[in-house]
Design a protein around this motif. Sequence first.
Motif, PDB file in Angstrom:
ATOM      1  N   PHE A  52      46.823 115.966  55.095  1.00 36.05           N
ATOM      2  CA  PHE A  52      46.776 117.018  55.569  1.00 36.05           C
ATOM      3  C   PHE A  52      46.986 118.439  54.187  1.00 36.05           C
ATOM      4  N   ILE A  53      46.199 119.806  54.522  1.00 41.04           N
ATOM      5  CA  ILE A  53      45.839 120.634  53.804  1.00 41.04           C
ATOM      6  C   ILE A  53      45.927 122.162  54.435  1.00 41.04           C
ATOM      7  N   THR A  54      46.066 122.946  53.709  1.00 39.34           N
ATOM      8  CA  THR A  54      46.320 123.883  54.266  1.00 39.34           C
ATOM      9  C   THR A  54      45.810 125.463  53.156  1.00 39.34           C
ATOM     10  N   ASP A  55      45.029 126.301  53.353  1.00 33.17           N
ATOM     11  CA  ASP A  55      44.779 127.561  52.716  1.00 33.17           C
ATOM     12  C   ASP A  55      45.433 128.400  53.221  1.00 33.17           C
ATOM     13  N   GLY A  56      47.031 128.232  53.861  1.00 32.24           N
ATOM     14  CA  GLY A  56      48.005 129.318  53.704  1.00 32.24           C
ATOM     15  C   GLY A  56      47.732 129.832  55.487  1.00 32.24           C
ATOM     16  N   GLU A  57      46.751 129.678  56.008  1.00 33.59           N
ATOM     17  CA  GLU A  57      46.013 130.461  57.159  1.00 33.59           C
ATOM     18  C   GLU A  57      45.366 129.101  58.283  1.00 33.59           C
ATOM     19  N   ASP A  58      44.963 128.406  57.786  1.00 35.55           N
ATOM     20  CA  ASP A  58      44.332 126.983  58.718  1.00 35.55           C
ATOM     21  C   ASP A  58      44.270 125.985  57.841  1.00 35.55           C
ATOM     22  N   ILE A  59      44.853 124.713  58.976  1.00 37.99           N
ATOM     23  CA  ILE A  59      45.139 123.431  58.528  1.00 37.99           C
ATOM     24  C   ILE A  59      43.363 122.546  58.544  1.00 37.99           C
ATOM     25  N   PHE A  60      43.247 121.756  57.558  1.00 44.14           N
ATOM     26  CA  PHE A  60      42.705 120.669  57.340  1.00 44.14           C
ATOM     27  C   PHE A  60      42.853 119.309  57.504  1.00 44.14           C
ATOM     28  N   ILE A  61      42.522 118.721  58.192  1.00 47.48           N
ATOM     29  CA  ILE A  61      42.936 117.264  58.216  1.00 47.48           C
ATOM     30  C   ILE A  61      41.590 116.371  58.033  1.00 47.48           C
ATOM     31  N   VAL A  62      41.877 115.993  56.724  1.00 39.39           N
ATOM     32  CA  VAL A  62      40.341 115.337  56.334  1.00 39.39           C
ATOM     33  C   VAL A  62      40.463 113.410  55.842  1.00 39.39           C
ATOM     34  N   SER A  63      40.034 112.877  56.052  1.00 42.04           N
ATOM     35  CA  SER A  63      40.023 111.364  55.078  1.00 42.04           C
ATOM     36  C   SER A  63      39.134 110.916  54.172  1.00 42.04           C
ATOM     37  N   GLU A  64      39.536 110.002  53.731  1.00 41.75           N
ATOM     38  CA  GLU A  64      38.950 109.204  52.103  1.00 41.75           C
ATOM     39  C   GLU A  64      37.262 109.530  52.719  1.00 41.75           C
ATOM     40  N   GLY A  65      36.988 109.739  51.701  1.00 40.72           N
ATOM     41  CA  GLY A  65      34.976 110.510  52.239  1.00 40.72           C
ATOM     42  C   GLY A  65      34.683 111.657  52.946  1.00 40.72           C
ATOM     43  N   ASP A  66      35.148 112.550  52.824  1.00 41.44           N
ATOM     44  CA  ASP A  66      35.236 113.296  53.846  1.00 41.44           C
ATOM     45  C   ASP A  66      34.672 114.741  52.851  1.00 41.44           C
ATOM     46  N   THR A  67      33.942 115.477  53.498  1.00 42.64           N
ATOM     47  CA  THR A  67      34.315 116.752  52.305  1.00 42.64           C
ATOM     48  C   THR A  67      35.400 117.956  53.526  1.00 42.64           C
ATOM     49  N   LEU A  68      35.186 118.670  52.086  1.00 40.45           N
ATOM     50  CA  LEU A  68      36.390 119.824  52.695  1.00 40.45           C
ATOM     51  C   LEU A  68      36.040 121.136  52.216  1.00 40.45           C
ATOM     52  N   LEU A  69      35.921 121.814  53.357  1.00 40.54           N
ATOM     53  CA  LEU A  69      35.103 123.250  53.047  1.00 40.54           C
ATOM     54  C   LEU A  69      33.495 123.469  52.275  1.00 40.54           C
ATOM     55  N   GLY A  70      33.127 122.016  52.451  1.00 34.83           N
ATOM     56  CA  GLY A  70      31.754 122.062  51.581  1.00 34.83           C
ATOM     57  C   GLY A  70      31.584 121.778  50.351  1.00 34.83           C
ATOM     58  N   ARG A  71      32.536 122.230  49.849  1.00 31.43           N
ATOM     59  CA  ARG A  71      33.092 121.945  47.869  1.00 31.43           C
ATOM     60  C   ARG A  71      33.256 120.447  47.595  1.00 31.43           C
ATOM     61  N   TYR A  72      34.248 120.080  48.503  1.00 29.28           N
ATOM     62  CA  TYR A  72      34.898 119.013  47.856  1.00 29.28           C
ATOM     63  C   TYR A  72      35.013 118.112  48.297  1.00 29.28           C
ATOM     64  N   ARG A  73      34.614 116.660  48.172  1.00 29.68           N
ATOM     65  CA  ARG A  73      34.312 115.478  48.251  1.00 29.68           C
ATOM     66  C   ARG A  73      35.780 114.591  48.511  1.00 29.68           C
ATOM     67  N   ILE A  74      36.399 114.102  49.430  1.00 30.22           N
ATOM     68  CA  ILE A  74      37.722 113.750  48.868  1.00 30.22           C
ATOM     69  C   ILE A  74      37.771 112.251  48.857  1.00 30.22           C
TER      70      ILE A  74
ATOM     71  N   PRO B 116      47.374 104.120  63.786  1.00 30.04           N
ATOM     72  CA  PRO B 116      47.055 102.371  63.684  1.00 30.04           C
ATOM     73  C   PRO B 116      45.922 101.826  63.309  1.00 30.04           C
ATOM     74  N   THR B 117      45.151 102.249  64.248  1.00 30.76           N
ATOM     75  CA  THR B 117      43.655 101.135  63.766  1.00 30.76           C
ATOM     76  C   THR B 117      42.873 100.646  62.504  1.00 30.76           C
ATOM     77  N   GLY B 118      43.700 100.977  61.158  1.00 23.95           N
ATOM     78  CA  GLY B 118      43.436 100.547  60.481  1.00 23.95           C
ATOM     79  C   GLY B 118      42.290 101.815  59.969  1.00 23.95           C
ATOM     80  N   THR B 119      42.120 102.608  60.322  1.00 24.31           N
ATOM     81  CA  THR B 119      41.827 104.148  59.564  1.00 24.31           C
ATOM     82  C   THR B 119      41.759 104.404  58.476  1.00 24.31           C
ATOM     83  N   PRO B 120      41.297 105.427  57.614  1.00 26.04           N
ATOM     84  CA  PRO B 120      41.778 105.489  55.763  1.00 26.04           C
ATOM     85  C   PRO B 120      42.670 106.404  56.017  1.00 26.04           C
ATOM     86  N   ARG B 121      43.525 106.871  55.498  1.00 24.94           N
ATOM     87  CA  ARG B 121      44.466 107.463  54.964  1.00 24.94           C
ATOM     88  C   ARG B 121      43.779 108.976  55.245  1.00 24.94           C
ATOM     89  N   ARG B 122      44.826 110.043  55.951  1.00 25.64           N
ATOM     90  CA  ARG B 122      44.034 110.987  55.933  1.00 25.64           C
ATOM     91  C   ARG B 122      45.037 112.612  55.558  1.00 25.64           C
TER      92      ARG B 122
END
Length: 184
Positions: free
Chosen positions: A130-152, A122-128
């Motif tokens: 929720f991504i899973t690879d079957g075992e782990d769950i990743f929470i990333v925001s716009e502008g973050d990197t995922l697994l060091g390979r993908y920029r959201i 609610p504080t006005g931050t970008p959307r987050r």
Amino acid sequence: MRQKQQIIVLVVLVVVAGLVWGFELHKQTPAVQTAKFIEAYKPLGEDNPQIRWEELGRAQKTEYKSNGRNPFSMIAPPTAAEVKVAHDKQAQPPPPPPPPPPPPTRAQAPANLKFFGYGTVPTGTPRRAFITDGEDIFIVSEGDTLLGRYRILKVGNANLEFQEISSGLPGTMPLEEQAAPPSA
């Protein structure tokens, strides 16, 4: 009276022990059985048990020549006609290799990554996302990197837009809605 009962039980036990000992005495032990087996052994009917050096030398000089059959396989060796057809195919030049596929114009996320939801704080931050690879769950925001390979780039209502960092190619990942588990 008690002493009489004890004497009767003792006499009965002595009689039973005598019977068991008598029956066991007449049985043959395994050592006796083995000895009788050895006595009944008849050697092979070989007249001359000496080593036959001529036959041994001849056997050592023979050369093994295979007929092409694998003795450990149930598959029969090919016939002469099949060998000729295979030889003729080898004599023909191989066809030219197919042209290489065109390079991808869009990046593909690994198949194990699933975009299964999004949310906001609610504080006005970008959307987050929720991504899973079957075992782990990743929470990333716009502008973050995922697994060091993908920029959201953008977290949308129906898909997730990303960019592969190494190639710069854009890509999308659809929102995968999962069915609720059955209630008990």
